[in-house]
Scaffold this active site. Structure first.
Site, PDB file in Angstrom:
ATOM      1  N   CYS A 194      25.658  -0.376  91.452  1.00  0.00           N
ATOM      2  CA  CYS A 194      26.501  -1.042  92.460  1.00  0.00           C
ATOM      3  C   CYS A 194      25.542  -1.815  93.349  1.00  0.00           C
ATOM      4  CB  CYS A 194      27.238  -0.008  93.317  1.00  0.00           C
ATOM      5  SG  CYS A 194      28.295   1.060  92.394  1.00  0.00           S
TER       6      CYS A 194
ATOM      7  N   ASN B  75      25.458   3.706  96.363  1.00  0.00           N
ATOM      8  CA  ASN B  75      25.148   3.385  94.973  1.00  0.00           C
ATOM      9  C   ASN B  75      24.487   4.630  94.394  1.00  0.00           C
ATOM     10  OD1 ASN B  75      24.304   2.359  92.534  1.00  0.00           O
ATOM     11  ND2 ASN B  75      22.520   1.300  93.386  1.00  0.00           N
ATOM     12  N   GLY B  76      25.058   5.175  93.316  1.00  0.00           N
ATOM     13  CA  GLY B  76      24.480   6.373  92.701  1.00  0.00           C
ATOM     14  C   GLY B  76      25.593   7.320  92.291  1.00  0.00           C
TER      15      GLY B  76
ATOM     16  N   GLU C 256      17.401  -7.163  68.825  1.00  0.00           N
ATOM     17  CA  GLU C 256      17.662  -7.835  70.106  1.00  0.00           C
ATOM     18  C   GLU C 256      18.724  -8.912  69.930  1.00  0.00           C
ATOM     19  OE1 GLU C 256      17.282  -7.261  73.039  1.00  0.00           O
ATOM     20  OE2 GLU C 256      17.595  -9.192  74.033  1.00  0.00           O
TER      21      GLU C 256
ATOM     22  N   HIS D 287      19.807   0.402  51.268  1.00  0.00           N
ATOM     23  CA  HIS D 287      20.028   1.833  51.582  1.00  0.00           C
ATOM     24  C   HIS D 287      21.304   2.025  52.372  1.00  0.00           C
ATOM     25  CE1 HIS D 287      16.011   2.504  50.041  1.00  0.00           C
ATOM     26  NE2 HIS D 287      15.593   1.516  50.815  1.00  0.00           N
TER      27      HIS D 287
ATOM     28  N   TRP E 225      30.441  -0.810  90.627  1.00  0.00           N
ATOM     29  CA  TRP E 225      30.541  -0.570  89.185  1.00  0.00           C
ATOM     30  C   TRP E 225      31.051   0.861  89.096  1.00  0.00           C
ATOM     31  CZ3 TRP E 225      28.616   2.786  85.479  1.00  0.00           C
ATOM     32  CH2 TRP E 225      28.751   2.389  84.145  1.00  0.00           C
TER      33      TRP E 225
ATOM     34  N   LYS F 223      22.170  -8.971  72.100  1.00  0.00           N
ATOM     35  CA  LYS F 223      22.571 -10.156  72.876  1.00  0.00           C
ATOM     36  C   LYS F 223      24.003 -10.524  72.543  1.00  0.00           C
ATOM     37  CE  LYS F 223      20.515 -10.209  75.435  1.00  0.00           C
ATOM     38  NZ  LYS F 223      19.564  -9.290  75.658  1.00  0.00           N
TER      39      LYS F 223
ATOM     40  N   LYS G  78      23.627  -5.023  85.668  1.00  0.00           N
ATOM     41  CA  LYS G  78      22.286  -5.511  85.396  1.00  0.00           C
ATOM     42  C   LYS G  78      21.259  -4.381  85.378  1.00  0.00           C
ATOM     43  CE  LYS G  78      19.055  -8.479  84.715  1.00  0.00           C
ATOM     44  NZ  LYS G  78      18.922  -9.084  83.376  1.00  0.00           N
TER      45      LYS G  78
ATOM     46  N   GLU H 247      26.742  -7.719  73.567  1.00  0.00           N
ATOM     47  CA  GLU H 247      26.957  -7.402  74.991  1.00  0.00           C
ATOM     48  C   GLU H 247      27.611  -8.558  75.741  1.00  0.00           C
ATOM     49  OE1 GLU H 247      23.557  -6.575  77.388  1.00  0.00           O
ATOM     50  OE2 GLU H 247      22.334  -8.123  76.478  1.00  0.00           O
TER      51      GLU H 247
ATOM     52  N   ARG I 161      25.118  -6.568  89.832  1.00  0.00           N
ATOM     53  CA  ARG I 161      24.913  -5.110  89.788  1.00  0.00           C
ATOM     54  C   ARG I 161      26.222  -4.358  89.596  1.00  0.00           C
ATOM     55  NH1 ARG I 161      20.147  -3.228  91.598  1.00  0.00           N
ATOM     56  NH2 ARG I 161      21.141  -1.252  92.144  1.00  0.00           N
TER      57      ARG I 161
END
Ligand code: AGP
Length: 612
Positions: free
Chosen positions: A2, A102-103, A485, A508, A76, A489, A607, A492, A27
């Site tokens: 947050c 925040n937490g 990666e 496999h 968030w 990208k 983020k 997300e 955030r």
């Protein structure tokens, strides 16, 4: 996860807090709110709204707040849905205290039960509201706000960065942190408190980074820092050399596209900064002597997400250059695995934000077991940096887009430079070969610039493939991490299922997935495994998979296998991961745009993942 901000000074607080929230929106952005002390009415007034900060802005335009001191929050959601009731700030029973947080408070359920028994009335499902009522419980008679906060915090387990105001003491804001970031912005006759520097950077460039278990009493004239337990603490003031424009979009439609396009300049500036006049590599902020790099017999890289993929590149890079054992581990796995740390082990923790809870926990676990910690980080003074024995900054500038791009290539480039630096110290490679590899690396910023000049080609290709319901990304050697990666990208920001795989693993299992409904991105630049990649592409083609190939300019053979080719300039295989990252980022960006996704603030993401 947050964003919080506080202001106390002579100016109207509302616009400062609102703009600060906008700079913290990366955030978390599912609801937001603001509380101001209205001195003339001797009260605290709150406005809050579900949805993005623009919803709060609309509310404030209809029902503005006046006052010169206040706190604000963009959320968030962790506990309780993103509703008006659960948005911060939160009051105590008497609406004397307002708090933003925040937490995660891990013992909030029991605390809430106890407080309800004592007669407290709650309005939300959040863990945060428990802190407000706990402070109220201790804020009796002549107890100062900061002392009531200290008492309340001593009852909590979990993580917090908080800012608290009270109508009884209107000349102060109290902040404290444990496990979540909190920084003080020191202004002239005004002071700021925030989760991250960009929130107040246009007003103050002198910053005090709080450490865990520290509390600050902020007035318009001073910032008094102490331990939560009470002992005063002397803190240094750091001058931030970013300017606000670096944290703005500068004409790009999205922060992500701006940051993709910054990479050529960022890497060029980094390589110049990291080499002296004799082309010798040095890291002036390192604070770790050469011996650790000369003598270590074991490197373990820990990281999350994109930083983990950079760490995967690091495993190939450092093993090849330093001729030693290097492993890479997800921070969230490393910390719970009871890792065996051999004497002389060097932990390299990679983190853009320096605040990722899992990576911090992994570092603390490794330190307990005697490891030396080197962090590769993008944020000056972040928690990870302050808990490491040495740091190498990636110098990428503020990265606002939730999907990491320039920080990723800056992390990989830093690992190349570190590998070459270590190779010289350890004499693990002849100097002329080191010079040759360095010369190849130095060309990469220019090669990246060439690819950035071909965005319309990649945009068109993205349009032709944006309808696919799933993607597979394949690569070999150092481009196996590139495949992982590239998949991250895409998934997300476009929400399309995508996975990155070592191409050699196709037979496999994954080959069962191949059909005409699946797009397969094959990373096949000129390399010692090129022919193997061609075989993979032929296997996919014979099963009607839709192939996008990333290949080296001039490669005509690949055209016989697919018409969808993104060419990259010829690059030394050793540093090809830097170059192939760019088309993968652009492909993901333009597919997501084509699908109408919010690329800068993808759903469910934030983020910096400062909670577990
Ligand atoms: C990257 O695009 C993601 N936003 C995410 O995976 C990120 O890389 C991860 O959370 C690690 O963050 P850090 O680098 O700040 O530690």
């Amino acid at each position: 996860m947050c964003g919080i901000i506080g202001y106390i000074g002579k100016k109207p607080a509302q616009p400062i807090l609102l703009n600060g929230l906008k700079r913290l929106e990366y955030r978390g952005y599912d609801s937001s709110g603001m509380a101001l002390i209205l001195s003339e009415k001797d009260t605290i007034s709150i406005r809050k709204s579900p949805g993005k900060i623009s919803s709060l802005e609309k509310l404030l335009s209809k029902k503005p707040l006046s006052g010169n001191a206040g706190i604000a929050h963009t959320r968030w959601a962790t506990h309780g849905a993103p509703t008006q009731e659960n948005a911060h700030p939160h009051f105590d029973c008497k609406e004397e205290i307002a708090i933003v947080h925040n937490g995660i408070i891990e013992n909030y359920v029991q605390l809430k039960k106890d407080l309800v028994k004592e007669g407290h009335k709650f309005n939300s499902q959040t863990d945060t509201e428990v802190i407000a009522h706990l402070i109220e419980k201790y804020y009796k008679n002549s107890v100062a706000l900061e002392d009531a906060v200290r008492k309340a915090l001593s009852k909590l387990t979990g993580s917090f960065a908080i800012a608290v105001i009270s109508k009884r003491e209107q000349d102060k804001i109290v902040g404290a942190r444990l496990g979540s970031p909190l920084v003080v912005g020191v202004g002239a006759g005004e002071n700021f408190l925030a989760s991250d520097v960009p929130a107040f950077l246009e007003h103050a460039k002198d910053v005090i980074f709080l450490d865990d278990n520290e509390l600050v009493v902020l007035t318009s004239q001073e910032a008094r820092v102490s331990k939560v337990s009470g002992e005063p603490v002397n803190k240094s003031v750091t001058r931030i050399n970013w300017d606000v424009s670096q944290a703005q979009k500068q004409g790009y439609p999205h922060f992500m596209l701006k940051e993709i396009n910054e990479q050529s300049r960022v890497l060029d500036a980094m390589i110049i900064r990291r080499t002296d006049k004799d082309k010798q590599i040095f890291f002036d902020e390192l604070e770790l002597g050469p011996d650790i790099f000369k003598n270590t017999n074991n490197i373990i890289i820990v990281a999350c997400g994109t930083a983990y993929h950079a760490g995967m590149c690091g495993e190939y890079i450092l093993e090849e250059l330093c001729k030693m054992r290097v492993s890479v581990d997800l921070s969230s796995e490393f910390r719970y695995r009871d890792p065996q740390i051999l004497p002389g082990t060097l932990i390299i923790a990679i983190s853009q934000s320096g605040e990722t809870a899992d990576t911090l926990a992994a570092v603390r676990e490794a330190r307990k077991k005697g490891a030396t910690i080197l962090s590769i980080c993008n944020v000056l003074g972040s928690t990870l940096v302050r808990e490491s024995d040495g740091v190498i900054y990636t110098l990428a500038g503020p990265e606002i887009g939730v999907a990491s791009t320039k920080a990723y290539t800056a992390q990989v480039a830093t690992l190349y430079l570190l590998g070459l630096y270590m190779a010289r110290l350890r004499k693990s490679m002849p100097q002329d070969k080191i010079n040759r590899l360095f010369s190849g690396l130095s060309k990469c910023p220019g090669l990246i610039g060439e690819i950035l000049g071909k965005q319309s080609e990649i945009k068109n290709m993205a349009s032709r493939h944006s309808h696919f319901g799933s993607f597979l990304f394949l690569g070999r050697n150092i481009n196996y991490p590139s495949a992982c990666e590239g998949a991250l990208k895409l998934k997300e920001i476009s929400y399309i299922p995508a996975e990155g795989y070592a191409a050699g693993e196709m037979k496999h299992g994954p080959i069962a997935l191949i059909d005409e409904y699946r797009a397969v991105v094959c990373i096949a630049p000129a390399s010692k495994t090129y022919e193997k990649m061609v075989s993979n592409i032929e296997e996919i083609r014979s099963r009607h998979g839709k192939i996008i190939a990333i290949a080296t300019q001039g490669d005509e053979k690949i055209k016989e296998l697919t018409s969808e080719v993104i060419y990259v300039p010829k690059v030394d295989e050793f540093c090809s991961a830097l170059v192939v990252a760019i088309p993968l980022q652009l492909l993901a960006y333009y597919i997501a745009i084509k699908r109408g996704c919010d690329v800068d603030q993808p759903r469910n993401l934030a983020k910096s993942v400062t909670v577990e």
